[in-house]
Design an enzyme around this catalytic site. Structure first.
Site, mmCIF file in Angstrom:
data_model
loop_
_atom_site.group_PDB
_atom_site.id
_atom_site.type_symbol
_atom_site.label_atom_id
_atom_site.label_comp_id
_atom_site.label_asym_id
_atom_site.label_seq_id
_atom_site.Cartn_x
_atom_site.Cartn_y
_atom_site.Cartn_z
ATOM 1 C CD GLU A 57 15.142 -47.243 -3.271
ATOM 2 O OE1 GLU A 57 16.361 -47.329 -3.221
ATOM 3 O OE2 GLU A 57 14.412 -48.050 -3.890
ATOM 4 N NE ARG A 292 7.162 -50.453 -14.176
ATOM 5 C CZ ARG A 292 7.791 -50.180 -13.021
ATOM 6 N NH1 ARG A 292 7.686 -50.963 -11.994
ATOM 7 N NH2 ARG A 292 8.557 -49.107 -12.924
ATOM 8 C CE LYS A 302 13.201 -44.128 -8.777
ATOM 9 N NZ LYS A 302 13.226 -44.377 -7.357
#
Ligand code: ATP
Ligand code: MG
Length: 588
Positions: A57, A292, A302
């Protein structure tokens, strides 16, 4: 790029199994660009054995966690003769910024990857699929597979149920398809306010998987989009958009992190229905989940990284202490070291914590063979050679050393010895502790790649601090000259000649957080900020470094690996970042 020996993992096994299947490949066609069933129908066989994608994104800078996903997806494509698409998942208006798009492309390339395959560039923007997504939504409504729900958000939440209670059907759910189609068009045409209604899939409000309890597909959002402007006032939900993006691009293996596991049934439901309706080409993509990457002493959310920047805890997204790829690059991490770390730590079905030392180990392994050596003094103390003129006469005495001890082809460094030198403050002790072999009155040491000297005393200021050390040079002891080893010494110290040393700003970093898992279990990660994560010293480096190019890597003997800072290092202003120390300091 040379591929490291791949570490076996469940995804490789899966792909090997797929490719071995006789009927897996033949049905796959690719129309040269993303598109619907018709676009791919008469196209040639897909030239890519598999297709993967990295779908960021564009709402922030990439971090080390993204590097995991990048190397995994591009690495699988490389190793299996496939293509990996770089897709900007820009379906969410407002949040995205163009500056991030360029930065993301640059970092993927910096890591060594390319989205070109078989003469085709696979760089895509999910927002370019909005027309198809809307068409898919109308088709689902017409097929009785989606409906417009006008319940309030609170009612919807209450009627969703929970793990122990089944949900309750919306009173709007069973209205005729024409009603819902009309409503959907009103939504699209801007006739309703944000939040007034949503388009939902019509699946099963009693499903044990809450993600299948009629998930939302489209919401109203009167917002401008960076690519489509004000053309749309309804935007697809991620769970609706993502599978469609994969299918339009003919992705074969859609690899995502573990938290999407419960979404997979909806992923399959949606694509299966859109294929049955003739909108999407088969075979359809499959979703696979992996754990992850978490790195000790590092946060990779983020949102939290943004907070560090916005609240001024770091100097910016590219602060060398940041785990962003631009920060790590500025710090001196090499692409090869990052690839080696993420490829070497494996890919599993659980969220792994990797020790930060593993990353540093990969970095040292990469730089050890390539970084030229140099001497630098980080905490300078003046050393006076009292008998210099008697022994060596006028002028300076030329010294030389290999640029790299194992690589003679890298050539030699030249510097010179003189009556005034800079040495490390810690290399002198007026009263030496036990086992100390460096300078103290009466002791002899070798100056690295230079002469043997004997300490004869020191000078102090009024505060009693040592401000200079005096020594005498021993004749015929210069390294590399016959008989230089006749005088035996136990200590060797680094130095630079004061007459030629280059003043340099040297930035020394420590971990940004003091807690190995700064944000686990809902902890306040800011409370774990290390107040001493940056130390700036004014030191001196070898004259050869006057020619150091920004971004060049060096090993400053005994101090670690350094890089000339890509932002501040310039002719006339030497600035070096310590990338890492020479051995693992982190476990201490
Ligand atoms: P963040 O939570 O930091 O905002 P994100 O996952 O929302 O990260 P995206 O831009 O959506 O950020 O991520 C792009 C891709 O990178 C996704 O496929 C995501 O799964 C992957 N990714 C993000 N963080 C990690 C991580 N720590 N380990 C592995 N993959 C990751
Ligand atoms: Mg995300």
């Amino acid at each position: 790029m040379t591929a490291p020996v791949p570490v076996a993992n469940f995804l490789r096994t899966q792909i090997e199994r797929d490719l071995a299947q006789a009927d897996w490949q033949p049905g796959r066609r690719f129309g040269g660009s993303p598109g619907d069933a018709a676009h791919h129908a008469d196209a040639p066989a897909d030239p890519a054995a598999i297709r993967t994608r990295f779908p960021p994104e564009p709402n922030g800078y990439l971090h080390i966690g993204h590097a995991k996903s990048i190397c995994l997806n591009f690495g699988l494509a490389r190793d299996f003769g496939g293509a990996c698409h770089l897709r900007f998942d820009d379906t969410n208006p407002e949040k995205e910024e163009l500056e991030f798009v360029e930065a993301i492309k640059e970092m993927v390339q910096w890591l060594g990857w390319s989205w070109e395959h078989a003469g085709c560039s696979h760089l895509y923007e999910a927002s370019s699929y909005f027309d198809f997504m809307y068409r898919a939504a109308e088709s689902l409504v017409q097929a009785g597979l989606a409906y417009v729900d006008e319940q309030t958000p609170e009612q919807m939440r209450a009627n969703r149920g929970d793990f122990t209670t089944p949900g309750v059907d919306s009173p709007f759910r069973d209205r005729p398809a024409e009603h819902h189609l009309a409503r959907l068009r009103e939504m699209r045409d801007g006739r309703h306010a944000d939040g007034a209604m949503v388009l939902r899939a019509r699946i099963d409000m009693a499903s044990p998987n809450i993600n299948l309890r009629d998930p939302a597909l489209y919401r109203i959002k009167h917002a401008e989009h960076h690519a489509t402007g004000t053309r749309w006032c309804i935007y697809p939900m991620y769970t609706f958009a993502h599978p469609i993006e994969d299918a339009l691009e003919r992705i074969t293996h859609s690899i995502c992190t573990l938290e999407f596991e419960d979404q997979r049934p909806f992923y399959d439901w949606l694509l299966e229905h859109l294929a049955r309706l003739g909108l999407l080409a088969r075979p359809l993509p499959h979703q696979y989940e992996f754990g992850r990457l978490n790195l000790s002493y590092v946060v990779t959310s983020k949102r939290k990284l943004r907070q560090l920047v916005e609240e001024g805890h770091v100097s910016g997204w590219d602060d060398p202490r940041m785990p962003t790829l631009i920060g790590m690059r500025r710090r001196g991490f090499t692409p090869a070291s990052i690839r080696a770390m993420v490829e070497g730590t494996g890919t599993t079905k659980s969220n792994a914590w990797i020790d930060y030392g593993v990353l540093e180990g990969c970095l040292r392994a990469d730089l050890e063979g390539s970084a030229p050596r140099a001497m630098a003094v980080l905490d300078p103390l003046r050393l006076e050679i009292c008998n210099y003129a008697e022994v060596l006469g006028e002028g300076f005495d030329a010294c030389r050393a290999p640029a790299h001890p194992q690589h003679p082809e890298l050539g030699e460094r030249h510097f010179s010895f003189g009556p005034l030198l800079w040495i490390e403050r810690e290399d002198f002790a007026e009263s030496p502790p036990k086992g100390y072999h460096r300078l103290y009155p009466g002791n002899k040491v070798r100056l690295k790649a230079g002469h043997v000297i004997e300490c004869i005393g020191c000078t102090k200021n009024e505060a009693g601090e040592v401000v200079a050390v005096q020594a005498r040079v021993l004749p015929d002891t210069k390294s590399g000259t016959p008989g230089a080893d006749a005088v035996k010494v136990k200590g060797v110290i680094t130095w630079v000649g004061a007459h030629e040393a280059l003043p340099a700003e040297i930035r020394l970093f420590d971990r940004l957080f003091t807690d190995p898992q700064p944000d686990s279990g809902g902890k306040d990660f800011l409370a774990a900020l290390n107040p001493a994560s940056l130390r700036v010293v004014q030191g001196f480096v070898e004259p050869a470094l006057g020619k150091a190019e920004a971004t060049s890597h060096w090993q400053f003997e005994r101090h670690g690996y350094f890089v000339a800072d890509r932002v501040d290092h310039a002719p006339g202003r030497a600035v070096f970042n310590r990338t890492t120390t020479l051995k693992d300091n982190w476990s201490k």
